[in-house]
Design a protein around this motif. Structure first.
Motif, mmCIF file in Angstrom:
data_model
loop_
_atom_site.group_PDB
_atom_site.id
_atom_site.type_symbol
_atom_site.label_atom_id
_atom_site.label_comp_id
_atom_site.label_asym_id
_atom_site.label_seq_id
_atom_site.Cartn_x
_atom_site.Cartn_y
_atom_site.Cartn_z
ATOM 1 N N THR A 60 -4.429 0.199 -0.939
ATOM 2 C CA THR A 60 -3.788 -1.000 -1.484
ATOM 3 C C THR A 60 -2.543 -0.587 -2.255
ATOM 4 O O THR A 60 -2.615 0.276 -3.141
ATOM 5 N N VAL A 61 -1.411 -1.188 -1.907
ATOM 6 C CA VAL A 61 -0.137 -0.871 -2.566
ATOM 7 C C VAL A 61 0.573 -2.172 -2.932
ATOM 8 O O VAL A 61 0.259 -3.234 -2.403
ATOM 9 N N LYS A 62 1.514 -2.080 -3.849
ATOM 10 C CA LYS A 62 2.294 -3.245 -4.281
ATOM 11 C C LYS A 62 3.561 -3.372 -3.433
ATOM 12 O O LYS A 62 4.137 -2.366 -3.020
ATOM 13 N N ALA A 63 3.980 -4.612 -3.198
ATOM 14 C CA ALA A 63 5.269 -4.855 -2.538
ATOM 15 C C ALA A 63 6.369 -4.265 -3.412
ATOM 16 O O ALA A 63 6.221 -4.181 -4.639
ATOM 17 N N CYS A 90 9.660 0.109 11.868
ATOM 18 C CA CYS A 90 10.095 -0.926 10.933
ATOM 19 C C CYS A 90 11.053 -0.320 9.916
ATOM 20 O O CYS A 90 10.898 0.840 9.534
ATOM 21 N N GLY A 91 12.009 -1.113 9.461
ATOM 22 C CA GLY A 91 12.967 -0.629 8.471
ATOM 23 C C GLY A 91 12.344 -0.326 7.115
ATOM 24 O O GLY A 91 12.958 0.332 6.281
ATOM 25 N N CYS A 92 11.105 -0.777 6.887
ATOM 26 C CA CYS A 92 10.428 -0.529 5.608
ATOM 27 C C CYS A 92 9.865 0.906 5.543
ATOM 28 O O CYS A 92 9.404 1.341 4.502
ATOM 29 N N PRO A 118 8.582 -7.963 -0.201
ATOM 30 C CA PRO A 118 7.698 -9.026 -0.681
ATOM 31 C C PRO A 118 7.074 -9.870 0.440
ATOM 32 O O PRO A 118 5.979 -10.384 0.298
ATOM 33 N N GLY A 119 7.750 -10.010 1.575
ATOM 34 C CA GLY A 119 7.214 -10.808 2.667
ATOM 35 C C GLY A 119 6.197 -10.066 3.529
ATOM 36 O O GLY A 119 5.609 -10.639 4.435
ATOM 37 N N PHE A 146 -2.610 -1.942 2.699
ATOM 38 C CA PHE A 146 -2.882 -3.340 2.365
ATOM 39 C C PHE A 146 -1.921 -3.660 1.221
ATOM 40 O O PHE A 146 -2.025 -3.077 0.142
ATOM 41 N N VAL A 147 -0.971 -4.569 1.470
ATOM 42 C CA VAL A 147 0.106 -4.842 0.508
ATOM 43 C C VAL A 147 -0.207 -6.092 -0.297
ATOM 44 O O VAL A 147 -0.541 -7.140 0.255
ATOM 45 N N THR A 148 -0.088 -5.959 -1.643
ATOM 46 C CA THR A 148 -0.290 -7.095 -2.550
ATOM 47 C C THR A 148 1.028 -7.349 -3.305
ATOM 48 O O THR A 148 1.910 -6.496 -3.322
ATOM 49 N N GLU A 149 1.105 -8.527 -3.955
ATOM 50 C CA GLU A 149 2.319 -8.860 -4.722
ATOM 51 C C GLU A 149 2.410 -8.067 -6.004
ATOM 52 O O GLU A 149 1.447 -7.629 -6.560
#
Length: 149
Positions: A60-63, A90-92, A118-119, A146-149
């Motif tokens: 789990t990581v943050k945006a 992906c560019g991310c 964020p999206g 798993f991305v969270t805000e």
């Protein structure tokens, strides 16, 4: 514009002057032999590689956070390993390839930074395509988070 009329001649017969003979058979064999030699030479510069793993789970990581890992790549062949290209799906995701060839028996790393926007929330899966002087030429590495805000 000026129009010109062309008439087709229907009785024209085209006869091929090419027929197989001893000379053309020899030329074909020489061409095939040359192609085989070129393929052997190309394969002579190939080597083999092994990654420490083919997948990484960041959990789990943050945006908007930088998440770093690296994949260790080892040259298990007899020729220098050249990582020709590393490309992310992906560019991310930013992969960084080794700058120098990896000598036989030696290792280096492909560094990866995953920076979700964020999206890009919830389960994320990305790939890194590694192209090298190996057979097969391409290896795909996977990352997920798993991305969270």
């Amino acid at each position: 514009a000026e129009w010109k009329e062309f008439k087709e001649t229907s009785n024209t017969e085209i006869v091929s002057s090419i027929e197989a003979n001893e000379d053309s058979e020899r030329a074909l064999e020489a061409t095939l032999s040359e192609a085989a030699a070129e393929e052997k030479d190309r394969l002579a510069h190939f080597t083999t590689l092994v990654f420490d793993r083919l997948e990484h789970d960041f959990g789990t990581v943050k945006a908007e956070s930088d998440n770093k890992t690296s994949f260790k790549v080892s040259n298990t062949g007899k020729h220098p390993l050249v990582i020709l290209n590393v490309k992310a799906s992906c560019g991310c995701t930013t992969p960084i390839k080794p700058k120098k060839p990896i000598l036989p028996g030696k290792s280096d790393k492909i560094a990866v930074v995953f920076h979700p926007k964020p999206g890009q929330l919830n389960e994320q899966k990305k790939t890194i395509t590694v192209t090298a002087n190996t057979d097969p030429k391409i290896v795909v590495l996977d990352i997920k988070a798993f991305v969270t805000e």
